[in-house]
Design an enzyme around this catalytic site. Sequence first.
Site, PDB file in Angstrom:
ATOM      1  N   THR A 215       0.846  -1.198   0.000  1.00  0.00           N
ATOM      2  CA  THR A 215       0.000   0.000   0.000  1.00  0.00           C
ATOM      3  C   THR A 215       0.881   1.249   0.000  1.00  0.00           C
ATOM      4  O   THR A 215       2.072   1.170  -0.314  1.00  0.00           O
ATOM      5  CB  THR A 215      -1.011  -0.033   1.174  1.00  0.00           C
ATOM      6  OG1 THR A 215      -1.972   1.003   0.997  1.00  0.00           O
ATOM      7  CG2 THR A 215      -0.349   0.162   2.530  1.00  0.00           C
ATOM      8  N   ASN A 216       0.317   2.382   0.316  1.00  0.00           N
ATOM      9  CA  ASN A 216       1.080   3.638   0.309  1.00  0.00           C
ATOM     10  C   ASN A 216       0.585   4.515   1.454  1.00  0.00           C
ATOM     11  O   ASN A 216      -0.327   4.137   2.186  1.00  0.00           O
ATOM     12  CB  ASN A 216       0.937   4.342  -1.046  1.00  0.00           C
ATOM     13  CG  ASN A 216      -0.509   4.592  -1.378  1.00  0.00           C
ATOM     14  OD1 ASN A 216      -1.167   5.396  -0.717  1.00  0.00           O
ATOM     15  ND2 ASN A 216      -1.031   3.898  -2.376  1.00  0.00           N
TER      16      ASN A 216
END
Length: 405
Positions: A215-216
Site C-alpha cells: 500500500t502507500n
Amino acid sequence: MKNTGKRITLGVTGSIAAYKAVELLRLLVRAGHDVRVVQTPSSRRFVGEMSFQALSGHPVALDQFDASAGAISHIELAGSDLMLIAPATADTIGKLAAGIADNLLLSTYLACEAPVVICPAMNTRMWNHPAVQENLATLRRRGVVIIDPGAGELACGEEGAGRMAEPSDIAVRAEKLLSSAMSTDVINKVDLEGVRVLVTAGGTREPLDSVRYITNRSSGRMGFAMADAALVRGAEVTVIAANCSIARNPGIKYIDVTSASDLQKAVEREFKRCDVLFMTAAVSDYKVSAGDTTGKLEREGKNDLQLVPTSDIVSQLQGNGNGGLKVGFSAEYGEDNRERARSKLHEKGLGMIVFNDISRADIGFESNLNEITIMAPGRDDIFVGKTTKRECAERILDQVVELLS
Ligand code: C5P
C-alpha cells in the site's frame, strides 16, 4: 490578499471549541487586525477572559448592563468591519435565527450591519438535528456566512461532523470577506448546485497473501477535503474510499474499496453518472502477478513474487456521454518533476491536474496541509502556497467552476 488594520468583533460562545478561538484571535491579531472579543456567560466556563484580553490588548466585553467607565456597548461592538462568531453553539445559532438578544453577543449581532461569519461547533447529532439545520438555513438566507464544521473526533469522544473549522481556515475566509472585492454571497458560494461530483480517496491495497499487502501513505484527507468542499458548494457527492479511516460526512455517499481493481470497477460504474471526477486516490502501480493470493506465505517457503503493473484507471476511463471532466492528482518527488505532472495532462486525457511535491515532510501525506499547483491545458498555472487541504480544495473547485462554465 492582505487587509491590515480592520476592526473585527470576535464572539465566543460556550463550547469546548472556545479554546480554538484563542488561536483564531492570535491569527487575526498577527494579521494586523484590531479585534474586540465578546464572550457569552457560558463561554467563560470554558476559557477565561484573561487569554482573550492579553492577546487582543482590549478588555473583553461580557455584560450588556455594564455601565462602568471603559465598558464597550453592543452598538460600538457592532460597528466593526466583520463579526465572527467562533465557536457558535446550537443555542446561540437558535437565538441568532430567532432574533433573541438576551446577552451582549446577541444584541451586537442584531445591531451589526457588517458581514457576519459563524463557525458552528457541536455534537454530530445536534448538528444533524433539523432544528439546527433550519436555523442555519435561515441565517444563510439572511446573508450570514456559515463555515461548516469538519468531521472528526469530537470532544465528547464520538466521531462525526461537528468539530469547529480550523482557526487557520476561518482566518483565511475572514481575510477573503474583508477584501472589498468579496461579498458574503461569494463566500457563501453555492456554485456547484446540480453538479454530480465523484471523488476517489485514500490508498489502494494489493494483496501479497491473505494477511499482507502493498500500500502507500495516502490517508484520504485530500480527497475527503475535496468532497466536503464540493458538498458545501451544492454538489451531489460520491466518494470511492480506498482504506480511509478518517471521519465521514453525513451528506456524502461513500463506497468502500480495497484494491486497485475494486477501485477501477467502482470508478467505471460511477463515472457514467457524474459530471466531474477528482481522481485523488493514490492507486498502486503494481500488484502481485499470481492470480491466487489466498493463504499465508511462509518464511521458509520459496517466495518468487512477481509484480506486474496495475491498469491506469483514469487513462482507461471511457467518456461518460456528457463530457465528464477528469481531474488528476500528481504526487511527484521533487519540485523538478513538475513537468512530469504536466505531461500527464495529455497522457491521461485529463482536463486538469493538481501537482504536489511529496519530497516535503511538512505537507502532503498524513498532513492536513498541502501546497499545490493547478494545471489545465491552455491556462496559466495556479500556485496555492502551503495551506489547509480544505483551502486547496476550494481553490481547485474555483478552477473547476470556471472550466465548467
Ligand atoms: O501515479 P500517477 O502519478 O500516474 O497518478 C496520477 C493520477 O493518475 C492520479 O489522479 C491517480 O489517481 C491516477 N492513477 C490511476 N491509476 C493508476 C495510477 C494512478 O488512475 N494505476
